[in-house]
Design an enzyme around this catalytic site. Structure first.
Site, PDB file in Angstrom:
ATOM      1  N   LYS A 272      -2.778 -10.798   9.028  1.00  0.00           N
ATOM      2  CA  LYS A 272      -3.852 -11.870   7.984  1.00  0.00           C
ATOM      3  C   LYS A 272      -3.153 -13.045   7.702  1.00  0.00           C
ATOM      4  CE  LYS A 272      -5.927 -10.614   4.520  1.00  0.00           C
ATOM      5  NZ  LYS A 272      -5.962 -11.536   3.410  1.00  0.00           N
TER       6      LYS A 272
ATOM      7  N   GLY B 200      10.657  -1.618  14.673  1.00  0.00           N
ATOM      8  CA  GLY B 200       9.763  -0.366  14.625  1.00  0.00           C
ATOM      9  C   GLY B 200       8.808  -1.192  15.881  1.00  0.00           C
TER      10      GLY B 200
ATOM     11  N   CYS C 286      -2.349  -7.234   5.365  1.00  0.00           N
ATOM     12  CA  CYS C 286      -1.763  -9.140   5.383  1.00  0.00           C
ATOM     13  C   CYS C 286      -1.444  -8.987   5.922  1.00  0.00           C
ATOM     14  CB  CYS C 286      -0.826  -7.685   3.488  1.00  0.00           C
ATOM     15  SG  CYS C 286      -2.061  -7.421   2.558  1.00  0.00           S
TER      16      CYS C 286
ATOM     17  N   GLU D 209       0.130  -1.413   0.171  1.00  0.00           N
ATOM     18  CA  GLU D 209      -0.194  -0.332   0.289  1.00  0.00           C
ATOM     19  C   GLU D 209       1.138   1.510  -0.206  1.00  0.00           C
ATOM     20  OE1 GLU D 209      -3.328  -0.274   2.834  1.00  0.00           O
ATOM     21  OE2 GLU D 209      -3.329  -2.201   2.098  1.00  0.00           O
TER      22      GLU D 209
HETATM   23  C1  UDX Z   1      -7.079  -7.689  -1.069  1.00  0.00           C
HETATM   24  C2  UDX Z   1      -7.488  -9.273  -0.697  1.00  0.00           C
HETATM   25  O1  UDX Z   1      -9.167  -9.114  -0.738  1.00  0.00           O
HETATM   26  C3  UDX Z   1      -6.356  -9.824   0.415  1.00  0.00           C
HETATM   27  O2  UDX Z   1      -7.394 -11.307   0.189  1.00  0.00           O
HETATM   28  C4  UDX Z   1      -5.969  -9.264   0.662  1.00  0.00           C
HETATM   29  O3  UDX Z   1      -4.945 -10.608   1.386  1.00  0.00           O
HETATM   30  C5  UDX Z   1      -5.455  -7.663   0.479  1.00  0.00           C
HETATM   31  O4  UDX Z   1      -5.892  -7.292  -0.395  1.00  0.00           O
HETATM   32  P1  UDX Z   1      -8.409  -6.182  -0.158  1.00  0.00           P
HETATM   33  O5  UDX Z   1      -8.192  -5.370  -1.553  1.00  0.00           O
HETATM   34  O6  UDX Z   1      -7.591  -4.479   0.882  1.00  0.00           O
HETATM   35  O7  UDX Z   1      -7.837  -7.510   0.120  1.00  0.00           O
HETATM   36  O8  UDX Z   1      -9.995  -5.892   0.563  1.00  0.00           O
HETATM   37  P2  UDX Z   1     -11.018  -4.678   0.931  1.00  0.00           P
HETATM   38  O9  UDX Z   1     -10.322  -3.397   0.710  1.00  0.00           O
HETATM   39  O10 UDX Z   1     -11.446  -5.034   2.000  1.00  0.00           O
HETATM   40  O11 UDX Z   1     -11.583  -4.563  -0.701  1.00  0.00           O
HETATM   41  C6  UDX Z   1     -12.595  -5.966  -1.417  1.00  0.00           C
HETATM   42  C7  UDX Z   1     -13.335  -5.453  -2.091  1.00  0.00           C
HETATM   43  O12 UDX Z   1     -14.278  -6.270  -2.097  1.00  0.00           O
HETATM   44  C8  UDX Z   1     -14.468  -4.324  -1.347  1.00  0.00           C
HETATM   45  O13 UDX Z   1     -14.871  -3.059  -1.649  1.00  0.00           O
HETATM   46  C9  UDX Z   1     -16.218  -4.867  -0.960  1.00  0.00           C
HETATM   47  O14 UDX Z   1     -16.661  -4.275  -1.216  1.00  0.00           O
HETATM   48  C10 UDX Z   1     -16.171  -5.671  -2.158  1.00  0.00           C
HETATM   49  N1  UDX Z   1     -17.222  -7.508  -1.484  1.00  0.00           N
HETATM   50  C11 UDX Z   1     -16.484  -8.019  -1.160  1.00  0.00           C
HETATM   51  C12 UDX Z   1     -17.712  -7.246  -2.962  1.00  0.00           C
HETATM   52  O15 UDX Z   1     -17.563  -6.775  -4.264  1.00  0.00           O
HETATM   53  N2  UDX Z   1     -18.593  -8.525  -3.359  1.00  0.00           N
HETATM   54  C13 UDX Z   1     -18.588  -9.247  -1.699  1.00  0.00           C
HETATM   55  O16 UDX Z   1     -18.524 -10.461  -1.880  1.00  0.00           O
HETATM   56  C14 UDX Z   1     -17.369  -9.503  -1.132  1.00  0.00           C
HETATM   57  C1  UDX Z   2       2.987  -6.039   2.424  1.00  0.00           C
HETATM   58  C2  UDX Z   2       3.759  -6.644   1.360  1.00  0.00           C
HETATM   59  O1  UDX Z   2       4.495  -6.184   1.390  1.00  0.00           O
HETATM   60  C3  UDX Z   2       2.879  -6.490  -0.357  1.00  0.00           C
HETATM   61  O2  UDX Z   2       4.258  -7.634  -0.887  1.00  0.00           O
HETATM   62  C4  UDX Z   2       1.818  -7.748   0.201  1.00  0.00           C
HETATM   63  O3  UDX Z   2       1.299  -8.154  -1.158  1.00  0.00           O
HETATM   64  C5  UDX Z   2       1.133  -6.969   0.999  1.00  0.00           C
HETATM   65  O4  UDX Z   2       1.519  -7.329   2.208  1.00  0.00           O
HETATM   66  P1  UDX Z   2       1.612  -3.962   3.118  1.00  0.00           P
HETATM   67  O5  UDX Z   2       0.533  -4.719   3.804  1.00  0.00           O
HETATM   68  O6  UDX Z   2       0.703  -2.829   1.434  1.00  0.00           O
HETATM   69  O7  UDX Z   2       1.896  -5.178   2.073  1.00  0.00           O
HETATM   70  O8  UDX Z   2       2.976  -3.367   3.948  1.00  0.00           O
HETATM   71  P2  UDX Z   2       4.582  -3.486   3.624  1.00  0.00           P
HETATM   72  O9  UDX Z   2       5.259  -2.520   3.543  1.00  0.00           O
HETATM   73  O10 UDX Z   2       4.975  -4.880   3.404  1.00  0.00           O
HETATM   74  O11 UDX Z   2       4.757  -3.064   5.099  1.00  0.00           O
HETATM   75  C6  UDX Z   2       3.410  -4.409   6.578  1.00  0.00           C
HETATM   76  C7  UDX Z   2       4.273  -3.643   7.371  1.00  0.00           C
HETATM   77  O12 UDX Z   2       5.564  -4.265   8.490  1.00  0.00           O
HETATM   78  C8  UDX Z   2       3.963  -2.272   8.046  1.00  0.00           C
HETATM   79  O13 UDX Z   2       3.194  -2.651   9.456  1.00  0.00           O
HETATM   80  C9  UDX Z   2       5.123  -1.678   8.371  1.00  0.00           C
HETATM   81  O14 UDX Z   2       5.066  -0.555   9.122  1.00  0.00           O
HETATM   82  C10 UDX Z   2       5.945  -2.244   8.612  1.00  0.00           C
HETATM   83  N1  UDX Z   2       7.045  -3.272   8.523  1.00  0.00           N
HETATM   84  C11 UDX Z   2       7.862  -2.815   7.591  1.00  0.00           C
HETATM   85  C12 UDX Z   2       8.630  -2.568   9.483  1.00  0.00           C
HETATM   86  O15 UDX Z   2       8.370  -2.945  10.555  1.00  0.00           O
HETATM   87  N2  UDX Z   2      10.060  -3.044   8.941  1.00  0.00           N
HETATM   88  C13 UDX Z   2       9.856  -3.268   7.495  1.00  0.00           C
HETATM   89  O16 UDX Z   2      11.214  -3.032   7.911  1.00  0.00           O
HETATM   90  C14 UDX Z   2       9.314  -3.564   6.712  1.00  0.00           C
END
Ligand code: UDX
Ligand code: UDX
Length: 470
Positions: free
Chosen positions: A286, A276, A283, A158
């Site tokens: 979970k 940190g 992600c 993100e």
């Molecule tokens: C995604 C992936 O789904 C998750 O498995 C991955 O690990 C991280 O990213 P994310 O895009 O962050 O999740 O999820 P979220 O922001 O909750 O978006 C899911 C969307 O699906 C929502 O906008 C929700 O309204 C929609 N949705 C959910 C549908 O359109 N139909 C459904 O039945 C359930």
């Molecule tokens: C993560 C994965 O990087 C990405 O590949 C996957 O598909 C979705 O999940 P994201 O959750 O967006 O991405 O964040 P990321 O930048 O990976 O950081 C995750 C968490 O770890 C944050 O809370 C961040 O602050 C923490 N972090 C990251 C640390 O504490 N130390 C680090 O060195 C890196």
């Protein structure tokens, strides 16, 4: 290949929406489906519901042209050659991923299929999900020659998701048939051949025509495991460095020096070695739990992942104790807090350690004034409305008259603050930095008592109280 591809994306969250606009950017026609009508209404107006670099520009470029937004899943299924499922897979109470949204979407898609579709899992899902989706199709009477199920995991961080999508380290496609492989290769062709990077208005990033994105073709099961194992490995790196930081703290060594030393080994690498207050986000927490559950289910002992989770929870508590030991008592103390998001560059607060810590401080009777450049609105929806909690308009307002300033999110702008001004407006010049954004020597020079993570405490010599503490 063939005529222009039409791609359906089901779920317009962080992953689905970025995937949709990026596929449009690659020249495809995209139908983006979400069951949330208000989200679809916003998107039709070109308004991004999330804070993500380049998303506003790409929405402006493609919304209502190459990308159409709708709540009609059946209609999208009929038109699309390939359907990417990107709905949420939240953690259930026992730790396993809740697959009910994926199940519901697959069933509805099955009921709408009249000709061949490639169904692609984009959400992070446990191994064997592709087989479940196939079973749902067949239970709904879809003959096997009318569909394939593939896995195409996302590795989007993100904040930099658009760049990660268009300039990836690798593209993983998990396919069990030649037809599925051919469609996915056609979808990603501009990134694999490098033709996308020639475009004058391409989103900039590290990849270029001479070094295009590598494609890794695997079985669907391997692709599913690659996603879980990648996130679990990165989380493990973070818990590892956090544990080492606790050793550094105990002996008075600096974790930043140690991380640089170990990260310089090419086999280890510098990334994800930042100590940190623990990892958060939608992600890592979970996916580590889900992968642990998958292993358990298969009779594989993956106790290592339980340790990763334990260290992560402890790291937050240690920070809390650090603040307590700096302030002695909590009740009535005013805390300036910088950061709500789970990391810098995003407005996402899901599983944010900052949110958990703020709850803990409020519970202890502190008065909290918090500033975050993007996440305040989302935080308001989950944190209790209380006169003890206020949302400041900038970092300085948050710090004004505070007994201590806490850094909970690594926003780049926090590291640029005017330290002279900060030291004047704080009631006591105490900074407790959960993200090691500042240099302890510089902080001492400006008169701060500075506590980071995995670093010797920096007590200013004029600090009459803290200098005497153990
Ligand atoms: C995604 C992936 O789904 C998750 O498995 C991955 O690990 C991280 O990213 P994310 O895009 O962050 O999740 O999820 P979220 O922001 O909750 O978006 C899911 C969307 O699906 C929502 O906008 C929700 O309204 C929609 N949705 C959910 C549908 O359109 N139909 C459904 O039945 C359930
Ligand atoms: C993560 C994965 O990087 C990405 O590949 C996957 O598909 C979705 O999940 P994201 O959750 O967006 O991405 O964040 P990321 O930048 O990976 O950081 C995750 C968490 O770890 C944050 O809370 C961040 O602050 C923490 N972090 C990251 C640390 O504490 N130390 C680090 O060195 C890196």
């Amino acid at each position: 290949m063939r005529e222009q591809l039409t791609i359906g994306i089901v779920g317009s969250g962080y992953v689905g929406l970025v995937t949709a606009v990026c596929f449009a950017e690659l020249g495809h026609r995209v139908i983006c489906v979400d069951s949330d009508e208000s989200k679809i209404a916003l998107l039709r107006q070109g308004i991004p519901p999330i804070h993500e670099e380049y998303l506003p520009q790409l929405l402006q470029r493609h919304a209502n042209h190459a990308v159409e937004f709708t709540t009609d899943l059946k209609g999208a299924t009929r038109q699309a050659h390939a359907l990417f499922i990107a709905v949420g897979t939240p953690q259930s109470q026992t730790g396993h991923a809740d697959m009910s949204y994926v199940d519901a979407v697959a069933s509805e898609v099955a009921r709408a299929i009249t000709d061949y579709k490639l169904i692609v899992e984009k959400s992070t899902v446990p191994v064997y999900t592709n087989e479940w989706i196939s079973r749902i199709m067949m239970r709904n009477g879809v003959p096997h020659e009318l569909f394939d199920v593939a896995s195409n995991p996302e590795f989007l961080r993100e904040g930099t998701a658009v760049m990660d999508f268009l300039h990836p380290d690798r593209i993983v496609i998990g396919v069990d048939s030649g037809r599925a492989a051919e469609i996915l290769q056609a979808i990603y062709e501009p990134l694999i051949s490098g033709s996308y990077y020639k475009k004058a208005d391409a989103v900039p990033g590290p990849r270029m025509t001479s070094e295009p994105a590598p494609l890794l073709e695997t079985s669907t099961k391997a692709a599913e495991i690659i996603k879980h194992a990648s996130n679990a490995f990165l989380a493990m790196k973070i818990s590892f460095i956090n544990t080492v930081s606790n050793i550094c703290e105990a002996v008075g060594a600096d974790i930043e020096q140690v991380a640089k030393g170990i990260g310089s080994d090419g086999r280890i690498g510098h990334k994800f070695l930042k100590a940190g207050i623990g990892y958060g986000g939608s992600c890592f927490p979970k996916d580590v739990a889900a992968f642990r559950y998958v292993a358990e289910h298969l009779g594989v002992d993956f106790g290592l992942l339980s340790e990763v989770e334990k260290v992560n929870a402890e790291q937050k508590k240690r920070f809390f104790q650090k603040v307590r030991s700096a302030l002695w008592t909590f009740r009535g103390k005013k805390l300036g807090v910088l950061g709500l998001a789970f990391k810098g560059g995003t407005d996402d607060i899901r599983e944010s350690p900052a949110i958990d810590l703020i709850r803990m401080f409020l519970h202890e009777g502190c008065v909290v004034s918090v500033y975050d450049p993007a996440a305040a609105e989302k935080a308001r929806q989950v944190l209790p409305a209380s006169k003890e909690l206020s949302y400041a308009k900038d970092s300085y307002e948050a710090a004004q008259d505070a007994d201590a300033l806490l850094v909970l999110t690594d926003w780049a702008e926090f590291a640029e603050l005017d330290l002279d001004r900060l030291s004047r407006i704080l009631r006591y010049p105490v900074v407790i930095d959960g993200r090691n954004l500042f240099d302890p020597a510089v902080m001492r020079k400006y008169g701060f008592t500075y506590l980071g993570v995995g670093r010797a405490a920096g007590m200013h010599e004029k600090d009459p109280v803290f200098a005497k503490l153990p």
